[in-house]
Design a protein around this motif. Structure first.
Motif, PDB file in Angstrom:
ATOM      1  N   HIS A 189       0.820  -1.213   0.000  1.00 21.11           N
ATOM      2  CA  HIS A 189       0.000   0.000   0.000  1.00 21.11           C
ATOM      3  C   HIS A 189       0.855   1.266   0.000  1.00 21.11           C
ATOM      4  O   HIS A 189       0.318   2.371  -0.125  1.00 21.11           O
ATOM      5  CB  HIS A 189      -0.985   0.008   1.178  1.00 21.11           C
ATOM      6  N   LEU A 190       2.186   1.112   0.118  1.00 19.94           N
ATOM      7  CA  LEU A 190       3.070   2.268   0.022  1.00 19.94           C
ATOM      8  C   LEU A 190       3.718   2.383  -1.353  1.00 19.94           C
ATOM      9  O   LEU A 190       4.576   3.220  -1.580  1.00 19.94           O
ATOM     10  CB  LEU A 190       4.140   2.218   1.116  1.00 19.94           C
ATOM     11  N   TRP A 203      -5.256  -6.660   9.928  1.00 18.39           N
ATOM     12  CA  TRP A 203      -5.741  -5.292   9.965  1.00 18.39           C
ATOM     13  C   TRP A 203      -6.777  -5.168  11.084  1.00 18.39           C
ATOM     14  O   TRP A 203      -7.515  -6.109  11.366  1.00 18.39           O
ATOM     15  CB  TRP A 203      -6.354  -4.891   8.631  1.00 18.39           C
ATOM     16  N   GLU A 224      -7.908  -0.792   9.499  1.00 16.27           N
ATOM     17  CA  GLU A 224      -6.631  -0.107   9.327  1.00 16.27           C
ATOM     18  C   GLU A 224      -5.483  -1.097   9.338  1.00 16.27           C
ATOM     19  O   GLU A 224      -5.479  -2.073  10.098  1.00 16.27           O
ATOM     20  CB  GLU A 224      -6.439   0.914  10.452  1.00 16.27           C
ATOM     21  N   SER A 225      -4.487  -0.850   8.490  1.00 17.70           N
ATOM     22  CA  SER A 225      -3.303  -1.714   8.434  1.00 17.70           C
ATOM     23  C   SER A 225      -2.506  -1.609   9.718  1.00 17.70           C
ATOM     24  O   SER A 225      -2.624  -0.636  10.467  1.00 17.70           O
ATOM     25  CB  SER A 225      -2.432  -1.330   7.236  1.00 17.70           C
ATOM     26  N   LEU A 283      -0.879   3.054   8.041  1.00 19.10           N
ATOM     27  CA  LEU A 283      -0.691   3.870   6.840  1.00 19.10           C
ATOM     28  C   LEU A 283      -1.624   3.494   5.699  1.00 19.10           C
ATOM     29  O   LEU A 283      -1.438   3.953   4.571  1.00 19.10           O
ATOM     30  CB  LEU A 283       0.763   3.786   6.385  1.00 19.10           C
ATOM     31  N   ALA A 284      -2.614   2.671   5.963  1.00 17.34           N
ATOM     32  CA  ALA A 284      -3.625   2.352   4.951  1.00 17.34           C
ATOM     33  C   ALA A 284      -4.948   2.088   5.658  1.00 17.34           C
ATOM     34  O   ALA A 284      -4.982   1.469   6.728  1.00 17.34           O
ATOM     35  CB  ALA A 284      -3.214   1.150   4.114  1.00 17.34           C
ATOM     36  N   THR A 285      -6.025   2.569   5.080  1.00 18.82           N
ATOM     37  CA  THR A 285      -7.346   2.465   5.696  1.00 18.82           C
ATOM     38  C   THR A 285      -8.397   2.178   4.635  1.00 18.82           C
ATOM     39  O   THR A 285      -8.348   2.713   3.527  1.00 18.82           O
ATOM     40  CB  THR A 285      -7.717   3.776   6.428  1.00 18.82           C
ATOM     41  N   TRP A 324      -7.712   4.494   1.192  1.00 17.79           N
ATOM     42  CA  TRP A 324      -6.638   5.469   1.049  1.00 17.79           C
ATOM     43  C   TRP A 324      -5.420   5.027   1.855  1.00 17.79           C
ATOM     44  O   TRP A 324      -5.509   4.155   2.736  1.00 17.79           O
ATOM     45  CB  TRP A 324      -7.088   6.861   1.506  1.00 17.79           C
ATOM     46  N   ALA A 325      -4.273   5.637   1.544  1.00 14.54           N
ATOM     47  CA  ALA A 325      -3.030   5.335   2.245  1.00 14.54           C
ATOM     48  C   ALA A 325      -2.314   6.633   2.557  1.00 14.54           C
ATOM     49  O   ALA A 325      -2.451   7.628   1.850  1.00 14.54           O
ATOM     50  CB  ALA A 325      -2.139   4.428   1.406  1.00 14.54           C
TER      51      ALA A 325
END
Length: 287
Positions: free
Chosen positions: A19-20, A142, A155-156, A160-162, A186-187
Motif C-alpha cells: 500500500h506504500l 488489519w 486499518e493496516s 498507513l492504509a485504511t 486510502w493510504a
C-alpha cells in the motif's frame, strides 16, 4: 500472488508493504482484462481513453487529461441511457495493481451477466454482505475501528492504509464525483493529503470491492524502479533489491538432449580394472 517469482520483475526494487507503492507509468495492465473481451477503445480530442461494453452497460474512462485527479472512472448501468447503478474511482497515484484487481474481477463478472456485475450488496446475505470485503484485511491482521459516527474502518498494522465504509445516508451524485462515497480506500499519514485513494458508490458489488481489498493486503511486494521515486512512498516504504533469476531448471527434454550429445561409452573390455591382487608372473624364456 504468493511469491516474488509470481511478480512482474520490470523493476530493480520490491516495495513493501504494497500500500506504500504508487501508480506505475502505464495503465495497460488494468485496461487489458476488459480490452481482451473485445470492447472497443476510443479517445477524445484531449487524449483521454475510453472502453465500453458492447451493450453500453459498463464504461471505463482513463482520464489522463481529466478535470481532477480521478484517473480511473468506471461506471455500470442497468439502462445504458439512465443514471449509473454504481461508480468507482481510482486516483492518479493509486497502485495500478489495485485497479487491475478490480478490472479483472469486473471482466469475470461481466461475462457472468447482469446478475453478477450489477449485484447490489445486501446486509446479512452470505455472498454479498459489504463486510465480506473487510474479511481479507482482518485475516491479515488489519484492525477494525470506528473513527467517527457513521463510519466503519479497517486499518493496516502500520497505520498507513485504511478502508472505510460509511453507514449513513449519502448523496448518490456526490458519491460519483467526490470522495464522499460509501467506500473510501486510502493510504498515508493523513486522509486530507493521502498518498493515493479510491472510492466506490453504494451499490458497487461486494465481490468487486473484495478483489481490491485482497490485492491491497497481499503480503507480496510490488516491483518498482528505485529511481522513479514518484512510484512509491519515499521514506516510508521498504525497498528490497530484485535479485536476478537463478539458472533455469532443466526439463526432462533438456536432460535427454544432453544425454544424446555425450560421447559413447568405451567397450567394457577396454576399461582398465584395478585390483589389489598381484599381477601374475609371465613365464620367462626357456633355457
Amino acid at each position: 500472488m504468493s511469491s516474488h517469482d509470481d511478480l512482474w520483475t520490470g523493476g530493480d526494487v520490491y516495495v513493501s508493504p504494497r500500500h506504500l507503492a504508487l501508480a506505475t507509468l502505464s495503465g495497460d495492465p488494468a485496461l487489458a482484462p476488459l480490452y481482451r473481451l473485445g470492447w472497443p477503445l476510443t479517445y477524445d480530442e484531449r487524449g483521454n481513453l475510453y472502453l465500453s461494453s458492447p451493450d453500453g452497460t459498463v464504461r471505463l474512462g482513463y482520464l489522463s487529461e481529466g478535470p481532477d485527479d480521478g484517473l480511473w472512472r468506471i461506471n455500470a448501468y442497468e439502462d445504458p441511457f439512465g443514471p449509473p447503478a454504481w461508480g468507482v474511482c481510482f486516483n492518479d497515484r493509486c497502485p495500478t495493481e489495485f485497479v487491475t484487481a478490480f478490472t479483472t474481477a469486473l471482466a469475470a463478472a461481466y461475462e457472468q451477466g447482469p446478475g453478477s456485475y450489477l449485484a447490489k450488496p445486501v446486509v446479512g446475505r452470505s455472498d454479498s454482505d459489504f463486510f465480506l470485503a473487510f474479511v481479507p484485511l482482518m485475516r491479515r491482521g488489519w484492525q477494525i475501528d470506528h473513527p467517527r459516527w457513521g463510519m466503519v474502518a479497517v486499518e493496516s498494522s502500520d497505520g498507513l492504509a485504511t478502508v472505510e465504509y460509511a453507514t449513513g445516508a449519502l448523496d448518490p451524485a456526490a458519491e460519483l464525483t467526490t470522495r464522499e462515497a460509501r467506500w473510501h480506500l486510502w493510504a498515508g499519514p493523513s486522509t486530507e493529503h493521502p498518498l493515493w485513494y479510491a472510492t466506490a458508490s453504494t451499490d458497487t458489488p461486494t465481490a468487486l470491492i473484495r478483489a481490491v481489498t485482497e490485492s491491497l493486503c497481499d503480503s507480496a511486494p510490488l516491483p518498482r524502479w528505485r529511481q522513479e521515486t514518484h512510484t512509491y512512498a519515499e521514506g516510508l516504504a521498504q525497498l528490497t533489491p530484485v535479485l536476478p533469476p537463478g539458472p533455469p531448471i532443466p526439463t526432462p527434454l533438456d536432460v535427454r538432449r544432453t544425454a544424446s550429445h555425450r560421447p559413447a561409452a568405451l567397450p567394457a573390455a577396454s576399461v582398465p580394472r584395478w585390483s589389489t591382487a598381484s599381477r601374475p608372473v609371465l613365464p620367462g624364456p626357456r633355457r
